[in-house]
Design a protein around this motif. Structure first.
Motif, PDB file in Angstrom:
ATOM      1  N   SER A 351     -14.441   3.975   4.256  1.00  0.00           N
ATOM      2  CA  SER A 351     -13.376   3.121   3.714  1.00  0.00           C
ATOM      3  C   SER A 351     -12.961   2.032   4.680  1.00  0.00           C
ATOM      4  O   SER A 351     -12.383   1.032   4.295  1.00  0.00           O
ATOM      5  CB  SER A 351     -12.155   3.981   3.363  1.00  0.00           C
ATOM      6  OG  SER A 351     -11.645   4.617   4.528  1.00  0.00           O
ATOM      7  N   ASP A 537      -2.853  14.293   0.266  1.00  0.00           N
ATOM      8  CA  ASP A 537      -2.585  14.374  -1.172  1.00  0.00           C
ATOM      9  C   ASP A 537      -1.340  15.207  -1.477  1.00  0.00           C
ATOM     10  O   ASP A 537      -0.654  14.966  -2.478  1.00  0.00           O
ATOM     11  CB  ASP A 537      -3.793  14.976  -1.893  1.00  0.00           C
ATOM     12  CG  ASP A 537      -4.933  13.959  -2.014  1.00  0.00           C
ATOM     13  OD1 ASP A 537      -4.690  12.763  -1.744  1.00  0.00           O
ATOM     14  OD2 ASP A 537      -6.055  14.364  -2.370  1.00  0.00           O
ATOM     15  N   ARG A 540       1.446  12.849  -1.470  1.00  0.00           N
ATOM     16  CA  ARG A 540       1.181  11.570  -2.130  1.00  0.00           C
ATOM     17  C   ARG A 540       2.188  11.258  -3.232  1.00  0.00           C
ATOM     18  O   ARG A 540       2.638  10.118  -3.375  1.00  0.00           O
ATOM     19  CB  ARG A 540      -0.233  11.599  -2.745  1.00  0.00           C
ATOM     20  CG  ARG A 540      -0.626  10.337  -3.499  1.00  0.00           C
ATOM     21  CD  ARG A 540      -1.116   9.284  -2.551  1.00  0.00           C
ATOM     22  NE  ARG A 540      -2.356   9.685  -1.911  1.00  0.00           N
ATOM     23  CZ  ARG A 540      -2.795   9.211  -0.756  1.00  0.00           C
ATOM     24  NH1 ARG A 540      -2.072   8.323  -0.100  1.00  0.00           N
ATOM     25  NH2 ARG A 540      -3.925   9.610  -0.237  1.00  0.00           N
ATOM     26  N   GLU A 561      -4.791   2.950   4.109  1.00  0.00           N
ATOM     27  CA  GLU A 561      -5.392   3.347   2.838  1.00  0.00           C
ATOM     28  C   GLU A 561      -5.323   2.205   1.824  1.00  0.00           C
ATOM     29  O   GLU A 561      -4.396   1.399   1.852  1.00  0.00           O
ATOM     30  CB  GLU A 561      -4.681   4.578   2.267  1.00  0.00           C
ATOM     31  CG  GLU A 561      -4.800   5.817   3.122  1.00  0.00           C
ATOM     32  CD  GLU A 561      -4.077   7.003   2.503  1.00  0.00           C
ATOM     33  OE1 GLU A 561      -4.755   7.878   1.952  1.00  0.00           O
ATOM     34  OE2 GLU A 561      -2.837   7.040   2.559  1.00  0.00           O
ATOM     35  N   ASN A 564      -4.736   3.358  -4.808  1.00  0.00           N
ATOM     36  CA  ASN A 564      -5.456   3.585  -6.064  1.00  0.00           C
ATOM     37  C   ASN A 564      -4.515   4.380  -6.963  1.00  0.00           C
ATOM     38  O   ASN A 564      -4.404   5.603  -6.839  1.00  0.00           O
ATOM     39  CB  ASN A 564      -6.758   4.354  -5.808  1.00  0.00           C
ATOM     40  CG  ASN A 564      -7.608   4.472  -7.065  1.00  0.00           C
ATOM     41  OD1 ASN A 564      -7.105   4.729  -8.157  1.00  0.00           O
ATOM     42  ND2 ASN A 564      -8.910   4.278  -6.914  1.00  0.00           N
ATOM     43  N   PRO A 566      -4.395   5.061 -10.419  1.00  0.00           N
ATOM     44  CA  PRO A 566      -4.896   6.087 -11.347  1.00  0.00           C
ATOM     45  C   PRO A 566      -5.306   7.374 -10.637  1.00  0.00           C
ATOM     46  O   PRO A 566      -5.014   8.474 -11.118  1.00  0.00           O
ATOM     47  CB  PRO A 566      -6.097   5.404 -12.011  1.00  0.00           C
ATOM     48  CG  PRO A 566      -5.802   3.948 -11.915  1.00  0.00           C
ATOM     49  CD  PRO A 566      -5.106   3.784 -10.604  1.00  0.00           C
ATOM     50  N   ARG A 567      -5.968   7.258  -9.503  1.00  0.00           N
ATOM     51  CA  ARG A 567      -6.402   8.458  -8.780  1.00  0.00           C
ATOM     52  C   ARG A 567      -5.193   9.234  -8.262  1.00  0.00           C
ATOM     53  O   ARG A 567      -5.171  10.468  -8.289  1.00  0.00           O
ATOM     54  CB  ARG A 567      -7.309   8.056  -7.617  1.00  0.00           C
ATOM     55  CG  ARG A 567      -7.920   9.248  -6.871  1.00  0.00           C
ATOM     56  CD  ARG A 567      -8.799   8.763  -5.730  1.00  0.00           C
ATOM     57  NE  ARG A 567      -9.909   7.970  -6.238  1.00  0.00           N
ATOM     58  CZ  ARG A 567     -10.741   7.278  -5.459  1.00  0.00           C
ATOM     59  NH1 ARG A 567     -10.544   7.263  -4.139  1.00  0.00           N
ATOM     60  NH2 ARG A 567     -11.734   6.589  -5.978  1.00  0.00           N
ATOM     61  N   ALA A 568      -4.170   8.502  -7.788  1.00  0.00           N
ATOM     62  CA  ALA A 568      -2.980   9.174  -7.279  1.00  0.00           C
ATOM     63  C   ALA A 568      -2.206   9.857  -8.405  1.00  0.00           C
ATOM     64  O   ALA A 568      -1.681  10.964  -8.230  1.00  0.00           O
ATOM     65  CB  ALA A 568      -2.092   8.169  -6.552  1.00  0.00           C
ATOM     66  N   ALA A 570      -3.395  11.168 -10.976  1.00  0.00           N
ATOM     67  CA  ALA A 570      -4.094  12.380 -11.407  1.00  0.00           C
ATOM     68  C   ALA A 570      -3.554  13.608 -10.685  1.00  0.00           C
ATOM     69  O   ALA A 570      -3.647  14.736 -11.195  1.00  0.00           O
ATOM     70  CB  ALA A 570      -5.596  12.228 -11.160  1.00  0.00           C
ATOM     71  N   ILE A 571      -2.974  13.404  -9.506  1.00  0.00           N
ATOM     72  CA  ILE A 571      -2.396  14.519  -8.746  1.00  0.00           C
ATOM     73  C   ILE A 571      -1.179  15.076  -9.473  1.00  0.00           C
ATOM     74  O   ILE A 571      -0.809  16.239  -9.295  1.00  0.00           O
ATOM     75  CB  ILE A 571      -2.010  14.043  -7.327  1.00  0.00           C
ATOM     76  CG1 ILE A 571      -3.244  13.496  -6.600  1.00  0.00           C
ATOM     77  CG2 ILE A 571      -1.376  15.161  -6.510  1.00  0.00           C
ATOM     78  CD1 ILE A 571      -2.929  12.857  -5.248  1.00  0.00           C
ATOM     79  N   GLN A 624      -6.017  -1.123  -8.337  1.00  0.00           N
ATOM     80  CA  GLN A 624      -7.189  -0.516  -8.998  1.00  0.00           C
ATOM     81  C   GLN A 624      -6.833   0.131 -10.336  1.00  0.00           C
ATOM     82  O   GLN A 624      -7.257   1.236 -10.663  1.00  0.00           O
ATOM     83  CB  GLN A 624      -7.865   0.496  -8.059  1.00  0.00           C
ATOM     84  CG  GLN A 624      -8.271  -0.119  -6.719  1.00  0.00           C
ATOM     85  CD  GLN A 624      -8.995   0.844  -5.806  1.00  0.00           C
ATOM     86  OE1 GLN A 624     -10.033   1.379  -6.189  1.00  0.00           O
ATOM     87  NE2 GLN A 624      -8.459   1.057  -4.621  1.00  0.00           N
TER      88      GLN A 624
END
Length: 639
Positions: A351, A537, A540, A561, A564, A566-568, A570-571, A624
């Motif tokens: 990254s 996470d 997060r 970092e 993102n 959508p990814r976060a 999802a948690i 994103q």
């Protein structure tokens, strides 16, 4: 984006239980560190000793006392500044394993909230001075290496600047492809470079073995006492030998402390000392004549290969500085010190490998203007030291905060050590600042432009936040009223992005005003940046239910970092919210800013802030978010 005060002292990394694997990885990281961390300081012998002798002699012939005094200054500068200050102390001040002036600033701010604004100002100055260094390094490094062809044949002189520009153009052009593949050969080439300069110096030490006496600091005292006025100017040139030392700390997160320390002690430091001693002996053996000793002591068939190797090494050193500028800019964006800028990731595995088109273009333009404007590395040398010495002084000041507030050192110990470092830093800074009119203005101009941009962005963002907050309705009040008197509800989830989670977002108010409907589930989402490089996470997402219709969600990212959303989100499933991207709409406010005489800032700064805001990358792309799920609502704000 808001800032949290979550900076804390990093815990030590657990050691590997497989010593063979750890030993192998350490060797690989050491090799990588040679190319990235030590590329800048490793190319200093090309011009540092020559420039220091020119300054001390005031011409082309130096006497024995000057040569021994200059070499002794270089030896002890490398020892005190790099080995003691950076290796022993600064590298220990990591922020979650990350280094660099902004990491140090974030760590210091977290430990000293009462002086947060002052520490932010110091950090901005340090970051700006780094950019001043970032434009000088490629220019002086590549130019000085190409000038080595003049030693081969003086007829090459007219082609030095054009060839330098071609090399730099290629260097900046390939940035878009990433440094992943090229980095594999950076370490080996730089390792060959250090061995070559070490052997070159060792081969000439016997020209006059008395040069080894320069290890005694009494030659420094004699040099300073005999000609203090000349010595003051010479110290500024001496500092060229330690430029690049700040890279040890800036690249801490990429390699870790152990490989950086081992690479310095086992390879870099010994080879630099041998080369500088060899140059000194070579000049002594030739009656003190100061030409271009680095290339001249490579006689016969070794000269051209050394010029080629020097050019490769300077390109590598320039690449490291450019990558550092990208990394520092991303940190500044995440810490809300600059507007969002387009960040392209050039590696699927790492990254940290990023490319920033606008930053790359600006760097390329300034670097090439410097090459054309100054024409010779000797002239650029005057512009080099100011930004680097200033950056080191900023590092020392922030390190004192870390010593006193995080390491909990006794005040007398922290003050004494800091006083020593400050005394040396100020000495170097003072001897360089007198060169402002000789070329130092160039790096200061770059640093001033960066300070102005960062200060304007931080100040303007604060005014904008305060102004919009005064005109917004408290979220809890609105949510309570809407629950009592519900408008038409539609299925699905609406996510409203806002920097102020306590007020009703502008996009929500406009949606209610124009569409007269409300989603069954409404999420007020804010993204904050922690003053630590990476957030796990487990930390997060923070969720808070307001009522049956509204929920407040805060996403926290580290300043290293890439956010993102959508990814976060999802948690959130682990915390009970069944998030489905396909039934979710994201509402963003797109503000159109206009200058106002009542903003609290001068009109010119208003316009600069608006101009910076227009350069910001699209929020949808930056966070994103899938473009098909975004609804943008435009508003006009006078600031």
């Amino acid at each position: 984006m808001a800032l949290t005060n979550s900076g804390s002292e990093a815990e030590p990394v657990e050691q590997s239980s497989h010593p063979e694997v750890e030993q192998h990885s350490t060797k690989v990281l050491m090799l990588g560190a040679l190319g990235v961390v030590y590329g800048d300081i490793g190319t200093s012998p090309i011009y540092a000793f020559r420039e220091a002798l020119h300054a001390s002699a005031g011409g082309n012939v130096a006497d024995r006392g000057d040569i021994l005094g200059v070499l002794s200054l270089i030896i002890w500068s490398l020892t005190i500044i790099v080995t003691i200050k950076y290796i022993m102390f600064v590298l220990r001040a990591d922020n979650g394993g990350e280094g660099g002036v902004l990491s140090l600033m974030a760590l210091a701010r977290g430990s000293f909230p009462k002086r947060s604004a002052a520490i932010l100002g110091i950090g901005i100055v340090g970051a700006a001075l780094f950019f001043g260094d970032a434009v000088i390094t490629p220019a002086i490094s590549v130019l000085s290496a190409v000038e080595g062809m003049n030693v081969v044949t003086p007829t090459f002189q007219p082609y030095v600047v054009p060839l330098t520009l071609v090399i730099l153009a290629i260097l900046f052009a390939v940035q878009r492809f990433g440094t992943g593949g090229v980095a594999l050969i950076f370490g080996p080439i730089t390792a060959v470079w250090f061995l070559a300069i070490g052997l070159s110096g060792l081969n000439h030490i016997m020209d006059d073995p008395e040069i080894l006496l320069a290890i005694s600091p009494h030659y420094i005292v004699a040099f300073l006492v005999n000609s203090p006025d000349v010595a003051f100017v010479t110290i500024g040139a001496i500092f060229l030998a330690v430029t690049g030392a700040e890279a040890l700390y800036a690249d801490l997160g990429h390699f870790g402390r152990k490989p950086i320390v081992l690479a310095w002690l086992a390879v870099v430091f010994p080879c630099l000392l041998l080369n500088y001693a060899g140059q000194g002996a070579f000049v002594l053996a030739h009656g003190g004549t100061v030409g271009h000793p680095f290339f001249e002591m490579n006689e016969g068939w070794t000269l051209i290969p050394m010029v080629v190797l020097a050019t490769a090494a300077t390109v590598i050193a320039s690449q490291a500085v450019i990558s550092g500028a990208f990394s520092l800019t991303r940190q500044a964006v995440q810490l809300n010190m600059l507007p969002r800028l387009q960040i392209l990731h050039t590696s699927e595995k790492q990254s940290g490998q990023i490319y920033m088109p606008r930053v790359n273009l600006l760097l390329a333009l300034v670097v090439m203007l410097l090459v054309v404007g100054f024409g010779e590395s000797s002239r650029l040398a005057a512009a080099y030291g100011i930004s680097v010495t200033g950056n080191m002084l900023v590092t020392t000041v922030l390190l004192y905060v870390i010593m006193a507030r995080i390491w909990k050192w006794q005040l007398w110990l922290a003050t004494s050590l800091t006083a020593l470092f400050v005394f040396i830093d100020i000495g170097f800074f003072g001897s360089n600042i007198v060169k402002v009119f000789e070329g130092g203005w160039a790096s200061l101009a770059v640093a001033f432009a960066v300070v102005l941009a960062m200060w304007t962005w931080v100040r303007g963002s604060r005014y904008l936040f305060d102004k919009t907050r005064r005109n917004e309705i408290p979220l809890d009040f609105l949510a309570g009223n809407l629950l009592k008197k519900k408008p038409q509800l539609v299925s699905g989830t609406a996510v409203f992005l806002t920097s102020d989670p306590m007020s009703a977002p502008t996009a929500l108010m406009h949606s209610l005003k124009h569409y007269k409907v409300l989603h069954e589930q409404n999420v007020i989402l804010s993204v904050v940046t922690a003053q630590q490089p990476v957030v796990p996470d487990s930390d997060r997402v923070k969720m808070e239910t307001i009522n049956d219709l509204f929920m407040r969600v805060t996403l926290t990212f580290g300043y290293m970092e890439q956010p993102n959303i959508p990814r976060a989100l999802a948690i959130c499933r682990k915390q009970g919210w069944k998030f489905d991207i396909m039934t979710t709409s994201f509402f963003l406010s797109r503000r159109s800013l206009k200058a106002s005489p009542n903003s609290g800032m001068p009109v010119w700064q208003d316009k600069l802030f608006i101009g910076l805001a227009r350069t910001a990358a699209d929020a949808t792309e930056y966070f994103q978010i899938p473009t098909g799920r975004v609804v943008e609502i435009g508003t006009q704000v006078a600031i």
